[in-house]
Design a protein around this motif. Sequence first.
Motif, short mmCIF file in Angstrom:
data_model
loop_
_atom_site.label_atom_id
_atom_site.label_comp_id
_atom_site.label_asym_id
_atom_site.label_seq_id
_atom_site.Cartn_x
_atom_site.Cartn_y
_atom_site.Cartn_z
N ASN A 120 -8.89 73.27 35.29
CA ASN A 120 -9.35 72.66 36.50
C ASN A 120 -9.10 73.27 37.56
O ASN A 120 -8.34 74.21 38.02
CB ASN A 120 -8.40 71.63 36.48
N ASP A 121 -10.07 73.26 38.60
CA ASP A 121 -10.17 73.54 39.81
C ASP A 121 -8.41 73.41 40.45
O ASP A 121 -7.95 72.88 40.60
CB ASP A 121 -10.89 72.74 40.50
N ARG A 173 -4.08 69.83 40.10
CA ARG A 173 -4.00 69.94 38.33
C ARG A 173 -4.14 71.55 37.83
O ARG A 173 -3.43 71.34 36.20
CB ARG A 173 -4.99 68.86 37.71
N GLY A 174 -5.19 71.55 38.81
CA GLY A 174 -5.58 73.58 38.37
C GLY A 174 -3.97 74.44 38.34
O GLY A 174 -4.21 74.89 37.36
N GLU A 199 -11.07 71.28 31.55
CA GLU A 199 -12.58 70.73 32.59
C GLU A 199 -12.48 69.69 32.51
O GLU A 199 -12.92 68.71 32.05
CB GLU A 199 -13.12 71.67 33.97
N ASP A 200 -14.59 70.00 32.55
CA ASP A 200 -15.55 69.14 32.25
C ASP A 200 -15.25 68.23 30.50
O ASP A 200 -16.09 66.97 30.96
CB ASP A 200 -16.67 69.41 32.53
N PRO A 234 -10.22 62.50 32.62
CA PRO A 234 -8.94 62.90 33.72
C PRO A 234 -7.70 61.76 32.80
O PRO A 234 -6.54 62.62 32.82
CB PRO A 234 -9.00 61.52 34.63
N ARG A 255 -3.86 70.34 28.35
CA ARG A 255 -2.70 71.14 29.11
C ARG A 255 -1.56 70.97 27.56
O ARG A 255 -1.19 72.61 27.53
CB ARG A 255 -2.22 71.01 30.16
N ASP A 266 -2.38 73.85 35.10
CA ASP A 266 -3.14 74.15 33.90
C ASP A 266 -2.77 75.65 34.15
O ASP A 266 -1.98 76.35 32.46
CB ASP A 266 -4.20 73.84 34.34
N ASP A 272 -11.06 74.08 26.78
CA ASP A 272 -11.59 73.24 28.08
C ASP A 272 -10.65 72.46 27.92
O ASP A 272 -10.77 71.88 27.78
CB ASP A 272 -13.05 72.80 28.74
N LYS A 304 -5.82 64.29 29.70
CA LYS A 304 -6.23 66.00 31.27
C LYS A 304 -4.37 66.23 31.08
O LYS A 304 -4.13 68.03 30.40
CB LYS A 304 -6.82 66.12 32.19
#
Length: 323
Positions: free
Chosen positions: A95-96, A101-102, A44-45, A49, A56, A105, A42, A52
């Motif tokens: 991430n979104d 950032r998503g 994300e959650d 921050p 990754r 990723d 994971d 992160k």
Amino acid sequence: MNPPAPRPFMTWQPVTWLYVPGDRPERFGKAVASGADVVIIDLEDAVAPVRKDEARANAAAYLRARRESRAPDAIGPGGGWHGGGGGVQVHVRVNDLAGPRGLDDLAAVGDLADAVRLPKVESADVLDAVTGAPAYALLESAAGIVAAREIAAHPRVAGVALGEQDLAAELSITDENAMNHLRLQVVLAAAAAGLPPVPMSVFPNVKDEGGLLASCRAGRALGLFGRTAIHPRQIPVIRRAFRPTEEETARAAEIVEAAERAERSGSGAVALPDGRFVDAPIVTRARRTLALAHRLATPPESTPPQATPPQAASHEAAAPEAT
């Protein structure tokens, strides 16, 4: 009209999915050895921050080392190890994709993971960004539920799932019947798109095994199959909940035996000993039931920890840090 055929990469259906935080690389190997069918790193959650970027890098390094340790014919559709019932799949929740950032990723792990899990998907358009591994779309908002059919039908989607905690918070839902209504909408969307059954969202109380078992059985009755976990101790409970009962197994065996008799005799009709007739979809379901009962009859064998980068050399139990 016949239902759509399952997509090629969906022939094997996981029962247990275990989250592990991306900023805890020392836990990756332990998670893979936990008995889960799928490990979800994971980003994300579960990750603060400020960590992160580190998470990754951890995920990419682990997946690269894992791929390099495998034989060429074991490489799956996204470049990573293809479980398919013969090993553990490793997915990554990015991430979104609505933010940079998503997308970063996705660029870092999309060609290494067996699949990517995309949070907060609200339209099919965002899925066009996925070009590597198959994608699991997480529906966590009212907009995502409304667009569930279009999202499920996207060719890059390998499956859909609910993010129930975010969804319940947005809609101020406290009634289980209301949540069941939303679950059934997603079950229907997945089936209409030829996707596998929808796995259940996490059960947040890792100490309440009775509550987890009851919740899983209620979800199973709605057509949900399998569940994501936030701790390895939840895995055997989930397996027990989705294992066919003795009565279901005996019933399935009776149907399969009748189908085999009909095939040997050249009869197109499958008749049970009590005189009832069953059609082909019922026989297919019975065969799946027997296969699942056999698969879940015993605890899964431990999988040896996979090759890891140097910073992931020690292994601790995965902890309940993801949702």
